[in-house]
Design a protein around this motif. Structure first.
Motif, PDB file in Angstrom:
ATOM      1  N   ASN A 190       0.820  -1.212   0.000  1.00  0.00           N
ATOM      2  CA  ASN A 190       0.000   0.000   0.000  1.00  0.00           C
ATOM      3  C   ASN A 190       0.856   1.264   0.000  1.00  0.00           C
ATOM      4  OD1 ASN A 190      -2.419  -1.407  -0.046  1.00  0.00           O
ATOM      5  ND2 ASN A 190      -2.592  -1.460   2.194  1.00  0.00           N
ATOM      6  N   VAL A 191       2.029   1.167   0.614  1.00  0.00           N
ATOM      7  CA  VAL A 191       2.929   2.323   0.664  1.00  0.00           C
ATOM      8  C   VAL A 191       3.509   2.620  -0.711  1.00  0.00           C
ATOM      9  CG1 VAL A 191       5.120   3.191   1.601  1.00  0.00           C
ATOM     10  CG2 VAL A 191       3.549   1.914   3.075  1.00  0.00           C
ATOM     11  N   ILE A 192       3.887   1.571  -1.415  1.00  0.00           N
ATOM     12  CA  ILE A 192       4.581   1.738  -2.695  1.00  0.00           C
ATOM     13  C   ILE A 192       3.628   1.956  -3.870  1.00  0.00           C
ATOM     14  CG2 ILE A 192       4.733  -0.671  -3.456  1.00  0.00           C
ATOM     15  CD1 ILE A 192       7.671  -0.213  -4.046  1.00  0.00           C
ATOM     16  N   ARG A 193       2.356   1.574  -3.693  1.00  0.00           N
ATOM     17  CA  ARG A 193       1.395   1.621  -4.807  1.00  0.00           C
ATOM     18  C   ARG A 193       1.306   3.002  -5.479  1.00  0.00           C
ATOM     19  NH1 ARG A 193      -4.320  -0.207  -3.193  1.00  0.00           N
ATOM     20  NH2 ARG A 193      -3.313  -2.267  -3.162  1.00  0.00           N
ATOM     21  N   PRO A 194       1.186   4.112  -4.738  1.00  0.00           N
ATOM     22  CA  PRO A 194       1.092   5.418  -5.410  1.00  0.00           C
ATOM     23  C   PRO A 194       2.313   5.712  -6.295  1.00  0.00           C
ATOM     24  CG  PRO A 194       0.505   5.597  -3.083  1.00  0.00           C
ATOM     25  CD  PRO A 194       1.078   4.238  -3.284  1.00  0.00           C
ATOM     26  N   TYR A 195       3.479   5.259  -5.882  1.00  0.00           N
ATOM     27  CA  TYR A 195       4.685   5.493  -6.681  1.00  0.00           C
ATOM     28  C   TYR A 195       4.690   4.612  -7.935  1.00  0.00           C
ATOM     29  CZ  TYR A 195       6.273   7.807  -2.427  1.00  0.00           C
ATOM     30  OH  TYR A 195       6.368   8.634  -1.341  1.00  0.00           O
ATOM     31  N   LEU A 196       4.133   3.405  -7.805  1.00  0.00           N
ATOM     32  CA  LEU A 196       4.053   2.510  -8.964  1.00  0.00           C
ATOM     33  C   LEU A 196       3.153   3.091 -10.035  1.00  0.00           C
ATOM     34  CD1 LEU A 196       3.725  -1.041  -7.301  1.00  0.00           C
ATOM     35  CD2 LEU A 196       5.787   0.126  -8.072  1.00  0.00           C
TER      36      LEU A 196
END
Length: 200
Positions: A190-196
């Motif tokens: 969930n933390v990395i999703r916006p950056y992906l």
């Protein structure tokens, strides 16, 4: 007259320029075989129980091999893995090494270590073995390294994690599926999703 121990030691040093005293014991070489080469400067003591051939040619990642000699069960990770995979502009003065949560903390020595503790799948998933200066060195894969960086972003800085993500994607060091799988292992999906989402 060359003793059997000295002969075995020479063979070992040709294959592995960095050795541990435990390697000697395993091959039946007495520790006394180290006395003469230490005295004439053929080998040098790096840290407790660790010796290296003096003046041998080494790669730019030699410190990772030395760290593995000191802590055979360790996994090179985070900033050191980023440098190995060429995914950062950082230049850490310590080798970042992951060990099991229950493992004994390594004694002080050379190279200096920055030890982090991983548990279960976080320690075993997403690693690959690389041969560096005669040593088999376990290093986290690019995808696992990026996921680890987001997990430990409070220690290394969010900017470092984001830089690694962008560099890794630009250099095609991992697929989106690889990265998402490792993000789930590290529980940062969930933390990395916006950056992906900014990459696709």
């Amino acid at each position: 007259m060359v003793t059997a121990g000295a002969s075995k030691l020479r063979v070992l040093l040709r294959k592995n320029p960095v050795i541990r005293t435990r390697d000697l014991a395993r091959l039946g070489v007495p520790r006394a075989a180290l006395v003469a080469p230490l005295a004439d400067g053929a080998i040098s003591r790096i840290s407790r129980g660790v010796y290296a051939v003096t003046g041998h040619a080494v790669s730019e990642h030699h410190s990772l091999a030395q760290a593995t000699v000191r802590v055979p069960q360790g996994v090179v990770c985070l900033l050191s893995a980023l440098v190995f995979h060429e995914l950062t502009t950082q230049s850490p003065h310590e080798v970042w090494l992951a060990i099991d949560r229950k493992a004994r903390h390594p004694a002080d020595g050379f190279p200096p270590l920055h030890v982090v503790r991983f548990g279960g799948e976080a320690l075993t998933a997403g690693t690959a073995v690389h041969r560096i200066d005669g040593q088999a060195v376990r290093i986290t894969t690019p995808a696992k390294t990026v996921a680890d960086c987001f997990k430990y972003r409070n220690k290394i800085g969010s900017s470092v994690a984001v830089e690694a993500l962008r560099e890794g994607w630009a250099k095609r060091r991992f697929t989106m599926d690889d990265l998402e799988a490792m993000a789930r292992v590290c529980r940062v999906h969930n933390v990395i999703r916006p950056y992906l989402e900014t990459l696709t």
